[in-house]
Scaffold this motif. Structure first.
Motif, PDB file in Angstrom:
ATOM      1  N   ALA A  55       0.857  -1.377   0.066  1.00  0.00           N
ATOM      2  CA  ALA A  55       0.011  -0.111   0.032  1.00  0.00           C
ATOM      3  C   ALA A  55       0.733   1.144   0.161  1.00  0.00           C
ATOM      4  N   ALA A  56       1.978   1.355   0.958  1.00  0.00           N
ATOM      5  CA  ALA A  56       2.643   2.523   0.934  1.00  0.00           C
ATOM      6  C   ALA A  56       3.646   2.637  -0.148  1.00  0.00           C
ATOM      7  N   ASN A  57       4.259   1.573  -0.565  1.00  0.00           N
ATOM      8  CA  ASN A  57       5.351   1.730  -1.872  1.00  0.00           C
ATOM      9  C   ASN A  57       4.715   1.803  -3.067  1.00  0.00           C
ATOM     10  N   ALA A  58       3.649   0.942  -3.445  1.00  0.00           N
ATOM     11  CA  ALA A  58       3.353   0.900  -4.761  1.00  0.00           C
ATOM     12  C   ALA A  58       2.128   1.949  -4.817  1.00  0.00           C
ATOM     13  N   TYR A  59       1.460   2.240  -3.838  1.00  0.00           N
ATOM     14  CA  TYR A  59       0.096   3.123  -4.229  1.00  0.00           C
ATOM     15  C   TYR A  59       0.328   4.360  -3.342  1.00  0.00           C
ATOM     16  N   GLY A  60       1.415   4.492  -2.608  1.00  0.00           N
ATOM     17  CA  GLY A  60       1.356   6.025  -1.904  1.00  0.00           C
ATOM     18  C   GLY A  60       0.774   6.216  -0.876  1.00  0.00           C
ATOM     19  N   PHE A  61       0.219   5.089  -0.232  1.00  0.00           N
ATOM     20  CA  PHE A  61      -0.498   5.482   1.058  1.00  0.00           C
ATOM     21  C   PHE A  61       0.417   6.144   2.086  1.00  0.00           C
ATOM     22  N   SER A  62      -0.150   6.996   2.725  1.00  0.00           N
ATOM     23  CA  SER A  62       0.449   7.469   4.106  1.00  0.00           C
ATOM     24  C   SER A  62       0.348   6.570   5.308  1.00  0.00           C
ATOM     25  N   THR A  63       0.920   6.893   6.448  1.00  0.00           N
ATOM     26  CA  THR A  63       0.817   5.906   7.624  1.00  0.00           C
ATOM     27  C   THR A  63      -0.494   5.857   7.937  1.00  0.00           C
ATOM     28  N   VAL A  64      -1.291   7.131   8.068  1.00  0.00           N
ATOM     29  CA  VAL A  64      -2.587   7.057   8.440  1.00  0.00           C
ATOM     30  C   VAL A  64      -3.346   6.150   7.594  1.00  0.00           C
ATOM     31  N   GLU A  65      -3.373   6.237   6.241  1.00  0.00           N
ATOM     32  CA  GLU A  65      -3.870   5.604   5.351  1.00  0.00           C
ATOM     33  C   GLU A  65      -3.926   4.037   5.229  1.00  0.00           C
ATOM     34  N   VAL A  66      -2.521   3.781   5.546  1.00  0.00           N
ATOM     35  CA  VAL A  66      -2.070   2.304   5.661  1.00  0.00           C
ATOM     36  C   VAL A  66      -2.902   1.745   7.041  1.00  0.00           C
ATOM     37  N   ILE A  67      -3.047   2.519   8.054  1.00  0.00           N
ATOM     38  CA  ILE A  67      -3.426   2.079   9.343  1.00  0.00           C
ATOM     39  C   ILE A  67      -5.219   1.856   8.993  1.00  0.00           C
ATOM     40  N   ILE A  68      -5.812   2.812   8.080  1.00  0.00           N
ATOM     41  CA  ILE A  68      -7.227   2.753   7.873  1.00  0.00           C
ATOM     42  C   ILE A  68      -7.371   1.625   7.054  1.00  0.00           C
ATOM     43  N   PHE A  69      -6.514   1.286   6.066  1.00  0.00           N
ATOM     44  CA  PHE A  69      -6.755   0.132   5.026  1.00  0.00           C
ATOM     45  C   PHE A  69      -6.473  -1.114   6.176  1.00  0.00           C
ATOM     46  N   GLY A  70      -5.805  -1.104   7.043  1.00  0.00           N
ATOM     47  CA  GLY A  70      -5.711  -2.328   7.881  1.00  0.00           C
ATOM     48  C   GLY A  70      -6.760  -2.462   8.502  1.00  0.00           C
TER      49      GLY A  70
END
Length: 500
Positions: free
Chosen positions: A332-347
């Motif tokens: 999510a972070a490296n391929a789609y540019g998610f921020s830390t908050v976005e990664v947690i929301i995705f989780g």
């Protein structure tokens, strides 16, 4: 959060609650080498294997609820510490502290990832060596519950030490060691907890009990991740007002997680059913334990070949399942540019979908059996993984990625259920130890395939192809295994639900 299943329903009768069934073969010549509740030819006998240890419905409900709550508590380790938050802090922030310039920061973070994965590999070797040995000890001497408490409390204690990892690159190795050590304790605890399942359920409702516990685990991750996000990460310093000075807003999270795990796992540590010793009073030492395991495997080559084939095949696709979650944040972070908050929301969203999937999947397991659930789930993950690969948009990643999570839980839960069906009474904990060992022995496949695919293509997004290939390999190995009735549904009276 869903309620735990009522053990008085869906498969419990006065006969199945009366205690452990006779050893296979005690009254039927063709059962000599059969798993609990099945003949050697794979036909259901009506026996329930170990079965519930008590006929008291209130006690059974308490044990089933405690079993589910353990998953709800321990899931915080994998989601918060291992996947989305603390491991990222160690491999990124701690490793790169003091580095100047983009190239130096990237090199430091790459080094951090290498140190983290190296120590986790050491931990994997420790689990592979210790899991079957301690499983053998638990079954032979009846000390399963004591070992469950020791390993669970060990996990809590190690996590509680993680705030010692300061925002300083000199603390990188300490952080990696603590994470690896917590993995060892939690994996070993899981061996003993999994062996509780056949003692609080029958073949007719085991899928429901297992699936509900997995669902509570995912939903526990959701609540814990949401609280971490609100209390520690956003807005700014989080509601608790802990500043980011020296990384304390992230270093404080393990204390919260340790308390969460302790509260969730305490009921099972208190109320786990008594595990009867296979050889009470017999002396035991590690050498004898390993000798016994070798003899068990050699004997199983002739007496339980189906179980051994299943252990190997499931180790392959289970590693693919593990890789789905372990690399989700990185992808999510490296391929789609998610921020830390976005990664947690995705989780949070991923765990919500996975919890719903496994809750429904456990009921489907009881209706059709674990084999169709495993095959259908693996096929679903493979197809959706290819969709993510072919269509590279962020929207597709959100939709297809979350849809993949719908299938992960049911496959994990059905796999646990199937091993209880294939295990002979008195061998459950040892077999779950071998289950962990085979999983760790092949535990490099998913991440290695991901890394190799990325290295060849130079694109992180294509790493999903490596996971798809591992899932396909595991499915190809699993499909031809002759599981017989062990792979099908069982009625409350122990008869096969269908012949298909």
């Amino acid at each position: 959060m869903a309620t735990s299943p009522d053990p008085a329903d869906d498969g419990w009768s006065s006969s199945s609650s009366a205690g452990p069934a006779a050893e296979p073969g005690s009254s039927r010549p063709d059962n000599t080498f059969a798993p609990a509740g099945f003949t050697a030819a794979g036909h259901a006998t009506g026996d329930s294997g170990p079965g519930p240890r008590t006929t008291d419905r209130r006690t059974l409900r308490k044990q089933v609820a405690s079993f589910a709550l353990w998953d709800g508590g321990m899931s915080a380790f994998s989601s918060v510490i291992l996947t989305f938050v603390f491991a990222t802090y160690v491999a990124s922030a701690v490793a790169a502290e003091g580095a100047v310039g983009d190239e130096a920061i990237k090199a430091a973070q790459d080094h951090g990832s290498q140190v983290l994965t190296t120590w986790q590999s050491v931990g994997a070797v420790a689990v592979a060596l210790l899991a079957p040995l301690l499983g053998n000890l638990a079954d032979s001497g009846g000390g399963r519950n004591a070992l469950l408490r020791i390993t669970t409390l060990g996990t809590v204690a190690v996590i509680a030490l993680m705030p010692l990892v300061a925002l300083d690159s000199d603390f990188l190795t300490l952080g990696a060691i603590l994470i690896a050590l917590a993995v060892v304790f939690s994996e070993l605890a899981g061996v003993f907890v999994n062996s509780v399942l056949p003692e609080i359920s029958t073949p007719a409702n085991r899928g429901r009990v297992s699936g509900t516990a997995w669902a509570v685990g995912y939903w526990g991750s959701i609540v814990c991740l949401a609280l971490v996000l609100v209390l520690f990460v956003m807005p700014g310093t989080g509601l608790l007002g802990i500043t980011g000075d020296d990384g304390w807003n992230l270093r404080a999270i393990p204390i919260f997680v340790a308390i969460w795990i302790l509260v969730g796992t305490l009921p099972l540590m208190i109320w786990a059913p008594r595990h009867r010793a296979r050889t009470p009073g017999a002396s035991w030492n590690p050498v004898q334990g390993y000798v016994s395991i070798v003899k068990h495997v050699r004997r199983a080559l002739h007496e339980e070949p189906v179980m051994l084939m299943y252990l190997v095949a499931s180790a392959v696709y289970r590693d693919g399942l593990g890789a789905v979650f372990s690399i989700a944040g990185v992808l999510a972070a490296n391929a789609y540019g998610f921020s830390t908050v976005e990664v947690i929301i995705f989780g949070i969203a991923a765990n919500l979908v996975a919890g719903f999937g496994v809750f429904i999947g456990g009921r489907i397991d009881d209706r059709v059996g674990p084999r169709p659930v495993i095959i259908g789930g693996c096929v679903g993950i493979i197809v959706l993984g290819l969709v993510v690969l072919v269509f590279g948009s962020t929207a597709v990643f959100w939709v297809a990625g979350l849809a993949i999570c719908l299938f992960v839980g049911p496959v994990q839960s059905a796999s646990r259920n199937l091993l209880t069906r294939l295990s002979r009474p008195g061998r459950e904990t040892e077999n779950f130890g071998l289950y962990a060992t085979t999983g760790r022995a092949l535990g490099f496949l998913g991440t290695a395939a991901f890394a190799l695919t990325v290295w060849i293509s130079g694109d992180t997004r294509t790493g999903i192809l490596g996971i798809v290939l591992v899932m396909a390999l595991g499915l190809a190995a699993f499909f031809p295994i002759p599981l017989g009735a062990a792979g099908r549904a069982v009625k409350a009276d122990g008869a096969p639900a269908s012949a298909g």
